[in-house]
Design an enzyme around this catalytic site. Structure first.
Site, PDB file in Angstrom:
ATOM      1  N   ASP A  67       0.826  -1.203   0.000  1.00 15.62           N
ATOM      2  CA  ASP A  67       0.000   0.000   0.000  1.00 15.62           C
ATOM      3  C   ASP A  67       0.863   1.257   0.000  1.00 15.62           C
ATOM      4  O   ASP A  67       2.090   1.182   0.168  1.00 15.62           O
ATOM      5  CB  ASP A  67      -0.941  -0.002   1.218  1.00 15.62           C
ATOM      6  N   ASN A 136      -7.885  -2.230  14.171  1.00 18.40           N
ATOM      7  CA  ASN A 136      -9.280  -2.457  13.754  1.00 18.40           C
ATOM      8  C   ASN A 136      -9.418  -3.648  12.801  1.00 18.40           C
ATOM      9  O   ASN A 136     -10.462  -3.832  12.198  1.00 18.40           O
ATOM     10  CB  ASN A 136      -9.831  -1.188  13.083  1.00 18.40           C
ATOM     11  N   HIS A 138      -7.536  -4.232  10.041  1.00 17.16           N
ATOM     12  CA  HIS A 138      -7.192  -4.045   8.623  1.00 17.16           C
ATOM     13  C   HIS A 138      -5.959  -4.855   8.245  1.00 17.16           C
ATOM     14  O   HIS A 138      -5.088  -5.113   9.081  1.00 17.16           O
ATOM     15  CB  HIS A 138      -7.040  -2.558   8.240  1.00 17.16           C
ATOM     16  N   GLU A 143      -9.454  -1.276   5.174  1.00 15.60           N
ATOM     17  CA  GLU A 143     -10.086  -0.918   6.439  1.00 15.60           C
ATOM     18  C   GLU A 143     -11.412  -1.693   6.585  1.00 15.60           C
ATOM     19  O   GLU A 143     -11.947  -2.210   5.591  1.00 15.60           O
ATOM     20  CB  GLU A 143     -10.355   0.585   6.466  1.00 15.60           C
TER      21      GLU A 143
HETATM   22  C1  F6R Z   1       1.432  -1.254   6.247  1.00 17.10           C
HETATM   23  C2  F6R Z   1       0.183  -1.972   6.357  1.00 17.10           C
HETATM   24  C3  F6R Z   1      -0.618  -2.014   7.611  1.00 17.10           C
HETATM   25  C4  F6R Z   1       0.202  -2.311   8.872  1.00 17.10           C
HETATM   26  C5  F6R Z   1      -0.697  -2.263  10.098  1.00 17.10           C
HETATM   27  C6  F6R Z   1       0.055  -2.501  11.381  1.00 17.10           C
HETATM   28  O1  F6R Z   1       2.027  -1.499   4.982  1.00 17.10           O
HETATM   29  O2  F6R Z   1      -0.222  -2.507   5.376  1.00 17.10           O
HETATM   30  O3  F6R Z   1      -1.626  -2.989   7.465  1.00 17.10           O
HETATM   31  O4  F6R Z   1       0.792  -3.571   8.766  1.00 17.10           O
HETATM   32  O5  F6R Z   1      -1.326  -1.012  10.167  1.00 17.10           O
HETATM   33  O6  F6R Z   1       0.922  -1.436  11.612  1.00 17.10           O
HETATM   34  P1  F6R Z   1       1.883  -1.417  12.875  1.00 17.10           P
HETATM   35  O7  F6R Z   1       2.849  -2.500  12.675  1.00 17.10           O
HETATM   36  O8  F6R Z   1       2.512  -0.040  12.819  1.00 17.10           O
HETATM   37  O9  F6R Z   1       1.040  -1.605  14.082  1.00 17.10           O
END
Ligand code: F6R
Length: 243
Positions: A67, A136, A138, A143
């Site tokens: 992403d 949440n 995702h 999301e």
């Molecule tokens: C980032 C991504 C997100 C993160 C997720 C967890 O490329 O795709 O899904 O993996 O938000 O983020 P952290 O590790 O910062 O808690």
């Protein structure tokens, strides 16, 4: 879905690195789907440490990021392109021309998403997709509410995602409200998936992903239908699991 409880966050990173390096030894030209975020920082640090002692090469691998923020140029320090350059690519022998990202500044983001997913298909598909998970539920930036059979799309980031991302941005700079992400269906096409989660803030998302119904309310729950997904958890992230 195989769920493995590790004794610490460090053990999650070591177990995960064992799996990635086993693949790279077997398939030096593997195609990896890359995640970013705080969970990945010590994970990639473990790759770098082991790269230096084990002599595993990244030279022939290809990577595709999950992403990118909308409107953020690749050169911005908080872009996911910059994240991987900082924590991994600048420290291993990877060929940068084989590292792929979504362009969050593309004029037509719908076309950019289609182009990117086509590029993944042309490359032969992802061998190992790395994932973190949002508080949440995702995955990528799919999301809650994102369809479980969805493809690349632009998403409005949830307030909790924006808050969790703030520390990566220079002081006083706003976190973008939108991102472009590959879809849940694209993630599920990966031949294997490795999801890492550490810390108590992930516990609710983890129990929904592992024990809850498959629903767009928790996009990570779609991983239940994937035949080869491994989840590595530390004790705080696993604390609500009943099974
Ligand atoms: C980032 C991504 C997100 C993160 C997720 C967890 O490329 O795709 O899904 O993996 O938000 O983020 P952290 O590790 O910062 O808690």
């Amino acid at each position: 879905m195989r769920v493995i409880r590790c004794e610490s966050g460090g053990a999650v990173c070591r177990e995960g690195t064992d799996r990635v390096f086993a693949l790279l030894k077997k398939r030096p030209d593997a195609i990896l789907g890359m995640a970013t975020g705080n969970t990945m920082v010590p994970f990639y640090a473990e790759w770098v440490r082991r790269f230096r002692v084990e002599g595993v090469s990244f030279r022939r691998i290809s990577t595709f990021n999950l992403d990118e923020y909308v409107g953020l140029p690749a050169s911005h320090p908080a872009s996911f392109r910059s994240f991987l350059a900082e924590y991994l690519y600048s420290k291993v022998d990877i060929d940068l021309s084989s590292t792929h990202v979504l362009d969050g500044c593309a004029k037509d983001l719908g076309a950019e998403g289609r182009r990117y997913e086509e590029e993944i298909r042309k490359a032969g598909g992802i061998d190992l997709q790395l994932l973190g998970i949002g508080q949440n539920g995702h995955i990528g930036f799919n999301e809650p509410g994102s369809p479980l059979d969805g493809r690349a799309h632009v998403v409005e980031l949830a307030a909790s995602t924006i808050a969790a991302s703030r520390s990566a941005f220079p002081k006083g700079e706003e976190v973008p409200r939108q991102a472009v992400t590959i879809g849940v269906a694209t993630i599920l096409e990966a031949r294997s998936i490795l999801l890492l989660a550490t810390g108590a803030s992930k516990a609710e998302a983890i129990v929904a992903m592992v024990e809850g119904p498959q629903t767009a309310g928790c996009p990570a729950s779609a991983l239940q239908r994937h035949p080869n997904t491994t989840v590595l958890l530390d004790a705080p992230a696993a604390r609500l699991l009943k099974r």
